[in-house]
Design a protein around this motif. Structure first.
Motif, PDB file in Angstrom:
ATOM      1  N   GLY A 288       0.787  -1.229   0.000  1.00  0.00           N
ATOM      2  CA  GLY A 288       0.000   0.000   0.000  1.00  0.00           C
ATOM      3  C   GLY A 288       0.814   1.271   0.000  1.00  0.00           C
ATOM      4  N   VAL A 289       2.133   1.193   0.206  1.00  0.00           N
ATOM      5  CA  VAL A 289       2.981   2.383   0.185  1.00  0.00           C
ATOM      6  C   VAL A 289       3.031   2.950  -1.234  1.00  0.00           C
ATOM      7  CG1 VAL A 289       5.331   3.256   0.485  1.00  0.00           C
ATOM      8  CG2 VAL A 289       4.391   1.629   2.130  1.00  0.00           C
ATOM      9  N   LEU A 290       2.920   4.270  -1.330  1.00  0.00           N
ATOM     10  CA  LEU A 290       3.055   4.970  -2.608  1.00  0.00           C
ATOM     11  C   LEU A 290       4.294   5.848  -2.554  1.00  0.00           C
ATOM     12  CD1 LEU A 290      -0.648   6.109  -3.190  1.00  0.00           C
ATOM     13  CD2 LEU A 290       0.500   4.081  -4.128  1.00  0.00           C
ATOM     14  N   CYS A 291       5.092   5.802  -3.623  1.00  0.00           N
ATOM     15  CA  CYS A 291       6.326   6.597  -3.672  1.00  0.00           C
ATOM     16  C   CYS A 291       6.352   7.473  -4.913  1.00  0.00           C
ATOM     17  CB  CYS A 291       7.552   5.680  -3.706  1.00  0.00           C
ATOM     18  SG  CYS A 291       7.853   4.773  -2.190  1.00  0.00           S
ATOM     19  N   THR A 292       6.892   8.661  -4.744  1.00  0.00           N
ATOM     20  CA  THR A 292       7.216   9.512  -5.892  1.00  0.00           C
ATOM     21  C   THR A 292       8.690   9.858  -5.826  1.00  0.00           C
ATOM     22  OG1 THR A 292       6.672  11.562  -4.702  1.00  0.00           O
ATOM     23  CG2 THR A 292       4.910  10.533  -5.973  1.00  0.00           C
ATOM     24  N   PHE A 293       9.332   9.840  -6.977  1.00  0.00           N
ATOM     25  CA  PHE A 293      10.756  10.183  -7.053  1.00  0.00           C
ATOM     26  C   PHE A 293      10.958  11.115  -8.230  1.00  0.00           C
ATOM     27  CE2 PHE A 293      14.960   9.522  -8.887  1.00  0.00           C
ATOM     28  CZ  PHE A 293      15.749   9.868  -7.811  1.00  0.00           C
ATOM     29  N   ASN A 294      11.674  12.218  -7.996  1.00  0.00           N
ATOM     30  CA  ASN A 294      11.983  13.184  -9.048  1.00  0.00           C
ATOM     31  C   ASN A 294      13.494  13.311  -9.194  1.00  0.00           C
ATOM     32  OD1 ASN A 294       9.248  14.105  -9.610  1.00  0.00           O
ATOM     33  ND2 ASN A 294       9.324  15.086  -7.607  1.00  0.00           N
ATOM     34  N   VAL A 295      13.961  13.326 -10.431  1.00  0.00           N
ATOM     35  CA  VAL A 295      15.359  13.644 -10.715  1.00  0.00           C
ATOM     36  C   VAL A 295      15.361  14.843 -11.645  1.00  0.00           C
ATOM     37  CG1 VAL A 295      15.436  11.921 -12.588  1.00  0.00           C
ATOM     38  CG2 VAL A 295      17.565  12.801 -11.596  1.00  0.00           C
ATOM     39  N   ILE A 296      16.165  15.846 -11.306  1.00  0.00           N
ATOM     40  CA  ILE A 296      16.152  17.115 -12.021  1.00  0.00           C
ATOM     41  C   ILE A 296      17.577  17.554 -12.313  1.00  0.00           C
ATOM     42  CG2 ILE A 296      15.214  19.447 -12.072  1.00  0.00           C
ATOM     43  CD1 ILE A 296      14.191  17.299  -9.186  1.00  0.00           C
ATOM     44  N   GLN A 297      17.884  17.796 -13.572  1.00  0.00           N
ATOM     45  CA  GLN A 297      19.198  18.292 -13.954  1.00  0.00           C
ATOM     46  C   GLN A 297      19.258  19.817 -13.853  1.00  0.00           C
ATOM     47  OE1 GLN A 297      21.462  16.500 -17.184  1.00  0.00           O
ATOM     48  NE2 GLN A 297      19.730  15.158 -17.666  1.00  0.00           N
ATOM     49  N   ALA A 298      20.493  20.340 -14.003  1.00  0.00           N
ATOM     50  CA  ALA A 298      20.742  21.784 -14.067  1.00  0.00           C
ATOM     51  C   ALA A 298      20.277  22.513 -12.810  1.00  0.00           C
ATOM     52  CB  ALA A 298      20.087  22.388 -15.317  1.00  0.00           C
ATOM     53  N   GLN A 299      20.551  21.924 -11.651  1.00  0.00           N
ATOM     54  CA  GLN A 299      20.190  22.532 -10.373  1.00  0.00           C
ATOM     55  C   GLN A 299      21.398  23.231  -9.743  1.00  0.00           C
ATOM     56  OE1 GLN A 299      16.773  22.450  -9.129  1.00  0.00           O
ATOM     57  NE2 GLN A 299      16.890  22.125 -11.347  1.00  0.00           N
ATOM     58  N   PRO A 300      21.168  24.105  -8.764  1.00  0.00           N
ATOM     59  CA  PRO A 300      22.285  24.849  -8.164  1.00  0.00           C
ATOM     60  C   PRO A 300      23.332  23.959  -7.506  1.00  0.00           C
ATOM     61  CG  PRO A 300      20.198  25.887  -7.621  1.00  0.00           C
ATOM     62  CD  PRO A 300      19.863  24.584  -8.272  1.00  0.00           C
ATOM     63  N   ALA A 301      22.915  22.801  -6.956  1.00  0.00           N
ATOM     64  CA  ALA A 301      23.861  21.925  -6.267  1.00  0.00           C
ATOM     65  C   ALA A 301      23.314  20.509  -6.265  1.00  0.00           C
ATOM     66  CB  ALA A 301      24.084  22.394  -4.823  1.00  0.00           C
ATOM     67  N   ASN A 302      24.211  19.546  -6.053  1.00  0.00           N
ATOM     68  CA  ASN A 302      23.783  18.157  -5.899  1.00  0.00           C
ATOM     69  C   ASN A 302      23.130  17.987  -4.524  1.00  0.00           C
ATOM     70  OD1 ASN A 302      24.958  17.395  -8.377  1.00  0.00           O
ATOM     71  ND2 ASN A 302      26.937  17.111  -7.393  1.00  0.00           N
ATOM     72  N   ARG A 303      21.898  17.515  -4.515  1.00  0.00           N
ATOM     73  CA  ARG A 303      21.219  17.293  -3.237  1.00  0.00           C
ATOM     74  C   ARG A 303      20.223  16.150  -3.384  1.00  0.00           C
ATOM     75  NH1 ARG A 303      22.200  21.105   0.431  1.00  0.00           N
ATOM     76  NH2 ARG A 303      20.350  20.872   1.737  1.00  0.00           N
ATOM     77  N   ARG A 304      20.068  15.395  -2.286  1.00  0.00           N
ATOM     78  CA  ARG A 304      19.042  14.362  -2.218  1.00  0.00           C
ATOM     79  C   ARG A 304      18.168  14.645  -1.004  1.00  0.00           C
ATOM     80  NH1 ARG A 304      23.155  10.694  -4.451  1.00  0.00           N
ATOM     81  NH2 ARG A 304      22.196   9.527  -6.172  1.00  0.00           N
ATOM     82  N   THR A 305      16.854  14.605  -1.213  1.00  0.00           N
ATOM     83  CA  THR A 305      15.911  14.826  -0.119  1.00  0.00           C
ATOM     84  C   THR A 305      14.976  13.627  -0.006  1.00  0.00           C
ATOM     85  OG1 THR A 305      14.161  15.873  -1.427  1.00  0.00           O
ATOM     86  CG2 THR A 305      15.947  17.289  -0.649  1.00  0.00           C
ATOM     87  N   ILE A 306      14.403  13.448   1.174  1.00  0.00           N
ATOM     88  CA  ILE A 306      13.416  12.392   1.372  1.00  0.00           C
ATOM     89  C   ILE A 306      12.378  12.867   2.387  1.00  0.00           C
ATOM     90  CG2 ILE A 306      14.730  11.220   3.214  1.00  0.00           C
ATOM     91  CD1 ILE A 306      13.694   8.553   1.862  1.00  0.00           C
ATOM     92  N   HIS A 307      11.119  12.571   2.106  1.00  0.00           N
ATOM     93  CA  HIS A 307      10.005  12.954   2.979  1.00  0.00           C
ATOM     94  C   HIS A 307       9.120  11.722   3.127  1.00  0.00           C
ATOM     95  CE1 HIS A 307       6.612  16.089   3.904  1.00  0.00           C
ATOM     96  NE2 HIS A 307       6.989  15.418   4.978  1.00  0.00           N
ATOM     97  N   ILE A 308       9.096  11.156   4.317  1.00  0.00           N
ATOM     98  CA  ILE A 308       8.342   9.931   4.597  1.00  0.00           C
ATOM     99  C   ILE A 308       7.168  10.286   5.499  1.00  0.00           C
ATOM    100  CG2 ILE A 308       8.457   7.581   5.516  1.00  0.00           C
ATOM    101  CD1 ILE A 308      11.516   7.756   5.165  1.00  0.00           C
ATOM    102  N   LEU A 309       5.971   9.956   5.063  1.00  0.00           N
ATOM    103  CA  LEU A 309       4.769  10.267   5.838  1.00  0.00           C
ATOM    104  C   LEU A 309       4.156   8.976   6.360  1.00  0.00           C
ATOM    105  CD1 LEU A 309       4.988  12.470   3.332  1.00  0.00           C
ATOM    106  CD2 LEU A 309       3.006  13.396   4.533  1.00  0.00           C
ATOM    107  N   GLY A 310       4.077   8.881   7.682  1.00  0.00           N
ATOM    108  CA  GLY A 310       3.495   7.718   8.325  1.00  0.00           C
ATOM    109  C   GLY A 310       2.219   8.070   9.059  1.00  0.00           C
ATOM    110  N   SER A 311       1.601   7.069   9.660  1.00  0.00           N
ATOM    111  CA  SER A 311       0.338   7.272  10.362  1.00  0.00           C
ATOM    112  C   SER A 311       0.512   7.975  11.705  1.00  0.00           C
ATOM    113  CB  SER A 311      -0.357   5.923  10.585  1.00  0.00           C
ATOM    114  OG  SER A 311       0.480   5.063  11.369  1.00  0.00           O
ATOM    115  N   GLU A 312       1.746   7.964  12.257  1.00  0.00           N
ATOM    116  CA  GLU A 312       2.002   8.558  13.565  1.00  0.00           C
ATOM    117  C   GLU A 312       2.936   9.754  13.517  1.00  0.00           C
ATOM    118  OE1 GLU A 312       0.187   7.557  16.037  1.00  0.00           O
ATOM    119  OE2 GLU A 312      -0.679   6.063  14.670  1.00  0.00           O
ATOM    120  N   ALA A 313       3.745   9.854  12.498  1.00  0.00           N
ATOM    121  CA  ALA A 313       4.703  10.960  12.385  1.00  0.00           C
ATOM    122  C   ALA A 313       5.208  11.010  10.952  1.00  0.00           C
ATOM    123  CB  ALA A 313       5.867  10.766  13.365  1.00  0.00           C
ATOM    124  N   ARG A 314       5.872  12.110  10.620  1.00  0.00           N
ATOM    125  CA  ARG A 314       6.515  12.217   9.313  1.00  0.00           C
ATOM    126  C   ARG A 314       7.978  12.580   9.501  1.00  0.00           C
ATOM    127  NH1 ARG A 314       6.843  17.640   7.164  1.00  0.00           N
ATOM    128  NH2 ARG A 314       5.899  19.160   8.583  1.00  0.00           N
TER     129      ARG A 314
END
Length: 426
Positions: A288-314
């Protein structure tokens, strides 16, 4: 008993030899005894730098695996050529570190899986992100139930101008037929993180991709070295290299060598590469988990982010900051932030490379690691990337069962199923 582990390397480019640099950094007791590459220049360079010109040099992996001084092998050829050396190593019984992605087609994935099952080979796949203290800490927090039931995961990889140009101008990564596509080459270990954190099997993917920024029409068509804008253009070779000249370390020197060999006469707006400059991937998992992933070129810096949303906390974090925040539920419409900073080695892939190197040595020595990514994990990630590109090309959501069955050799599925091709964006 041998005093040192005899290592062989098939594919003596930057990533392959980089493993030797990391093993040296960790001060492991090893010796480079055999090297294989089609490039005599690569062979001689690696032999001089890592073996004091004592390693035996071969043109193919088939030759290297017959060397009696070899105890374990690293395979780090360009992506398209992983299959044959990987199978040769597994069939010879050597422990192997196989660089990601493990292959660029469903056909090759099938062959590698079949060989791994027949040989029962010991393999670790080079998914460095899984070894980072950042993601290891997040995984532990999820396993403790702090976030409750995981509902969605949103992740991004931002590619700087400098990194983006590797996919326009480098010696082989500019060619999607050699890499397998942007998702597979650049993001298969990001997808592995999503699989690992979701702790489930992906069942369906959908993807959208465009190349709408690095396109003809932005600037007149000129060769880069003759362009009057090269002093100020953010994509000029001169501009990209200049930031590497300060605070040079051995690793940065290697990277500088890589960037110095960028094909520098073509404008990135006109170069005609089929890679998208931004792509979104949506994954639906069995639990039942749904994921979205975006990769984008030509950005100011190399960065990886993650946002996990659960039933009790994010949880929201940025690996480049080695920091994430847990937002705990405190009421029907309230949350309280808890900032967690992760201690890690600053070396290679946010501390992932040294841990991966350690696990490779553990693999050689027969030590178990339940989190170690092997051939199966490598295949799961590659299928998602390849079929994600197929989704973007056909503009349809695609179920993964048929392709997974094909690779894992389900007798009820025809081997003549369609082979996914790297995404080409017009």
């Amino acid at each position: 008993m041998k005093n040192k582990i005899g290592l062989g390397l098939i594919g003596c480019g930057l990533r392959g030899t980089g493993y030797f640099t990391t093993l040296r950094y960790k001060d492991f007791n090893f010796q480079v005894v055999a090297l294989a590459d089609v490039s005599e220049r690569n062979l001689k360079s690696a032999n001089a730098k890592y073996a004091d010109n004592t390693a035996k040099m071969y043109k193919t992996g088939d030759e290297l695996v017959k060397d009696s001084s070899v105890d374990a092998v690293i395979v780090a050829t360009p992506n398209k050529f992983h299959r044959d050396p990987a199978i040769a190593v597994m069939n010879s019984g050597f422990p192997m570190l196989l660089e990601k992605p493990i292959a660029t087609s469903l056909e090759d994935l099938t062959a590698i899986w079949s060989s791994s099952q027949q040989s029962q080979a010991k393999v670790v796949v080079g998914f460095t992100l899984r070894y980072t203290p950042f993601y290891q800490t997040i995984k532990n927090i999820i396993q403790k139930g702090v976030l409750g039931q995981i509902l969605t995961i949103n992740a991004e990889e931002m590619m700087s101008d400098r990194l983006s140009m590797i996919f326009c101008r480098s010696q082989w990564r500019h060619d999607c037929n050699l890499t397998g596509g942007l998702l597979l080459e650049k993001c298969c270990h990001d997808v592995d993180i999503l699989n690992w954190i979701s702790d489930s099997k992906a069942v369906k993917v959908s993807s959208f991709a465009n190349r709408s920024f690095l396109t003809p029409g932005k600037v007149p068509k000129r060769s880069c070295d003759k362009c009057p804008e090269k002093k100020i253009c953010r994509f000029s070779r001169e501009k990209l290299l200049s930031s590497f000249y300060d605070n040079v370390t051995e690793t940065k020197t290697d990277l500088n060598h890589l960037y110095s060999e960028l094909i520098n006469n073509e404008c990135p707006y006109h170069i005609g590469t089929p890679y998208p400059d931004h792509q979104s991937l949506l994954i639906s998992y069995e639990n039942g988990v749904l994921c979205t992933f975006n990769v984008i070129q030509a950005q100011p810096a190399n960065r990886r982010t993650i946002h996990i949303l659960g039933s009790e906390a994010r949880l929201y974090g940025v690996i480049d900051d080695n920091c994430f925040t847990i937002f705990h539920r405190t009421g029907p419409n309230n949350e309280k932030p808890e900032v967690i900073r992760v201690d890690c080695d600053s070396y290679g892939h946010n501390g992932g490379d040294p841990v991966l190197a350690t696990d490779f040595i553990d693999l050689i020595n027969g030590k178990q690691n339940p989190s170690r990514p092997g051939i199966k994990e490598g295949i799961e990630s590659a299928i998602i990337c390849l079929i994600g590109d197929k989704s973007a090309e056909t503009r349809q959501s695609i179920e993964l069962t048929e392709y997974r069955n094909q690779v894992f050799a389900d007798t009820n599925i025809s081997r003549s199923a369609v082979i996914a091709k790297p995404l080409a964006v017009n």
